[in-house]
Design a protein around this motif. Structure first.
Motif, PDB file in Angstrom:
ATOM      1  N   TRP A 186      31.863  14.200  21.047  1.00 28.44           N
ATOM      2  CA  TRP A 186      32.701  15.377  20.794  1.00 28.44           C
ATOM      3  C   TRP A 186      32.107  16.195  19.665  1.00 28.44           C
ATOM      4  CZ3 TRP A 186      34.362  10.804  22.595  1.00 28.44           C
ATOM      5  CH2 TRP A 186      35.274  10.817  23.664  1.00 28.44           C
TER       6      TRP A 186
ATOM      7  N   ASP B  99      38.548   7.042  17.042  1.00 26.09           N
ATOM      8  CA  ASP B  99      39.143   8.140  17.823  1.00 26.09           C
ATOM      9  C   ASP B  99      38.362   9.412  17.530  1.00 26.09           C
ATOM     10  OD1 ASP B  99      40.673   9.950  19.206  1.00 26.09           O
ATOM     11  OD2 ASP B  99      42.586   9.333  18.333  1.00 26.09           O
TER      12      ASP B  99
ATOM     13  N   ALA C  94      38.698  16.821  10.811  1.00 17.55           N
ATOM     14  CA  ALA C  94      40.001  16.279  10.414  1.00 17.55           C
ATOM     15  C   ALA C  94      39.869  15.037   9.544  1.00 17.55           C
ATOM     16  CB  ALA C  94      40.824  15.963  11.662  1.00 17.55           C
TER      17      ALA C  94
ATOM     18  N   GLY D  72      36.161  20.199  19.075  1.00 17.70           N
ATOM     19  CA  GLY D  72      36.971  19.348  19.938  1.00 17.70           C
ATOM     20  C   GLY D  72      36.490  19.276  21.366  1.00 17.70           C
TER      21      GLY D  72
ATOM     22  N   ALA E 257      37.535  12.121  19.250  1.00 21.38           N
ATOM     23  CA  ALA E 257      38.070  13.421  19.682  1.00 21.38           C
ATOM     24  C   ALA E 257      39.036  13.983  18.652  1.00 21.38           C
ATOM     25  CB  ALA E 257      38.760  13.268  21.041  1.00 21.38           C
ATOM     26  N   LEU E 258      39.852  13.131  18.082  1.00 20.01           N
ATOM     27  CA  LEU E 258      40.841  13.578  17.103  1.00 20.01           C
ATOM     28  C   LEU E 258      40.219  13.825  15.737  1.00 20.01           C
ATOM     29  CD1 LEU E 258      43.852  13.984  16.276  1.00 20.01           C
ATOM     30  CD2 LEU E 258      43.905  11.533  15.761  1.00 20.01           C
ATOM     31  N   LEU E 259      39.340  12.931  15.296  1.00 21.87           N
ATOM     32  CA  LEU E 259      38.893  12.964  13.909  1.00 21.87           C
ATOM     33  C   LEU E 259      37.755  13.929  13.634  1.00 21.87           C
ATOM     34  CD1 LEU E 259      39.170   9.153  13.185  1.00 21.87           C
ATOM     35  CD2 LEU E 259      40.556  10.978  12.167  1.00 21.87           C
TER      36      LEU E 259
ATOM     37  N   LYS F  37      37.318  16.866  15.280  1.00 23.49           N
ATOM     38  CA  LYS F  37      37.760  18.246  15.483  1.00 23.49           C
ATOM     39  C   LYS F  37      38.172  18.870  14.160  1.00 23.49           C
ATOM     40  CE  LYS F  37      40.847  21.222  18.138  1.00 23.49           C
ATOM     41  NZ  LYS F  37      41.969  21.287  19.115  1.00 23.49           N
TER      42      LYS F  37
ATOM     43  N   GLN G  62      41.756  12.718   5.559  1.00 21.08           N
ATOM     44  CA  GLN G  62      42.408  11.422   5.694  1.00 21.08           C
ATOM     45  C   GLN G  62      41.753  10.392   4.789  1.00 21.08           C
ATOM     46  OE1 GLN G  62      43.299  10.055   9.618  1.00 21.08           O
ATOM     47  NE2 GLN G  62      43.405  12.097  10.505  1.00 21.08           N
TER      48      GLN G  62
END
Length: 402
Positions: free
Chosen positions: A116, A53, A62, A120, A55-57, A59, A66
């Motif tokens: 990305w 993912d 992020a 984002g 786009a999520l990670l 940006k 995690q």
């Protein structure tokens, strides 16, 4: 005849037997990039990585907060931060941005165009990345060497693929002097080039010896030597240190250790694996492989024969471990990035158009031994490897001057 005593310390007997005892200089990002990519002055550089993912990670980085993502975190720590904290200035480069694409889930599969940035923003590799960077460093889970080699030729950039990056690789395979790696690779390339055929004997635990014959048609051997200098479009595979061929024919048998530990014998006819037979383990694994071969026969085509040229410790990642002197590997699937004729369009399904290495090394395949590798070149016949050890012929080639 040259003396093997003239070899550098890292090629002496004790280090060959215990490569983990070889001493390496401290990793230096500026030295690595300056050596591999000279000239770097005026180059704009970026880092590519992959996520399920993206786009999520990617940006705001992020993924750093995690669990997991060791390769991506190492890319950020060593390459992104290293460039931002003085590396760019020291090398005379600009940029240093990091981008993420969606994971391909396969070795050397073509990348989707979507990418990305860390803000984002959804961008295009073809529009926003490839035309706008001179150097692209791809630090990923799955190799992207084949697709990036094609894109480099199309858009004119240089770069490197460093899939599976870890601490062992940083301390060893990326800490070496790539001028030395390139010289040694060329010595072994000259020792093997224009070979007519290679034969590999595999000794199994049950006493059987399987032999694979690979026809090379006196082709020029190629090398992965780590230097990507000048301005010509090119992609280096790091760590480097390999001499390789694109087989034009193959027959015989060789063993295979599958990811779940299952052992099988692969039968090769006309350069293609046609079936697998169980030695030990899970019959369902063998059945699944045979079903894949029947559904899309191109997945069994042999596209590479490679020999390692460096003395390196085992890293647990094939990108380094296939470069170890005394090992060899075969690969199935696409080989267009190596100058071969197997292209993605020839496969029934896109997800099958991978380039998958099959490494034979003591740590990787302890259930069978490479008892001997032989080269035939005209009237000349030479032993290259015995029991995962380089032969005197190869050691004398390394001791020679160029």
């Amino acid at each position: 005849m040259p003396s093997i005593a003239s070899l550098p310390d890292y090629l002496h007997e004790e280090i060959l037997l215990h490569p983990e005892n070889r001493k390496f200089p401290a990793f230096d990002l500026v030295r690595l990039l300056g050596t591999v990519f000279k000239p770097t002055e005026g180059c704009r550089v970026c880092i590519l990585t992959e996520f399920e993912d993206p786009a999520l990670l990617i940006k705001d980085f992020a993924f750093l907060g995690q669990d997991g993502f060791p390769v991506q975190k190492k890319a950020h720590e060593v390459f992104y931060q290293g460039l931002k904290n003085g590396g760019l200035e020291a090398l005379g480069m600009t940029g240093g941005e990091m981008f993420a694409y969606k994971s391909t889930h396969g070795s050397n599969l073509d990348l989707a165009d979507d990418v990305w940035d860390t803000a984002g923003n959804h961008l295009s590799l073809d529009r926003d990345i490839y035309p706008n960077y001179d150097l692209i460093l791809c630090i990923s889970i799955f190799s992207a060497t084949a697709p990036l080699t094609a894109k480099a030729k199309e858009f004119g950039f240089r770069g490197a693929t460093l899939h599976g990056l870890n601490d062992v690789i940083l301390r060893s395979g990326l800490a070496v002097d790539y001028h030395e790696v390139s010289r040694d690779a060329e010595k072994l390339r000259l020792a093997l080039t224009k070979a007519d055929a290679i034969e590999i004997d595999f000794a199994l635990e049950d006493g059987r010896v399987l032999t694979a014959w690979l026809g090379l048609d006196a082709q020029e051997a190629q090398k992965s030597h780590g230097l990507c200098q000048g301005k010509a479009p090119d992609i280096a595979n790091l760590p480097a240190g390999e001499v390789y061929f694109v087989p034009v024919d193959a027959r015989g048998q060789f063993p295979m250790k599958y990811e779940d530990g299952t052992l099988g014998v692969l039968e090769v006819v006309d350069r293609c694996i046609i079936r697998s037979t169980l030695i030990a383990g899970n019959q369902a694994t063998i059945d699944a492989h045979n079903a894949r071969l029947a559904d899309d026969p191109m997945t069994g085509t042999l596209g590479e024969l490679g020999f390692g040229t460096q003395v390196l410790p085992v890293s647990g990642a094939d990108i380094q471990d296939e470069k170890v002197l005394g090992t060899c590997h075969l690969a199935t699937g696409r080989d267009d990035h190596l100058g071969g004729d197997i292209v993605p369009e020839m496969f029934k399904k896109h997800e099958n158009s991978t380039h998958d290495d099959i490494l034979f090394a003591p740590h990787k395949t302890p259930n069978f031994n490479i008892s001997q590798v032989r080269m035939k070149r005209g009237a000349q016949e030479e032993v290259l490897i015995e029991n995962f050890r380089p032969s005197r012929y190869l050691m004398e080639a390394l001791a020679s001057g160029l």
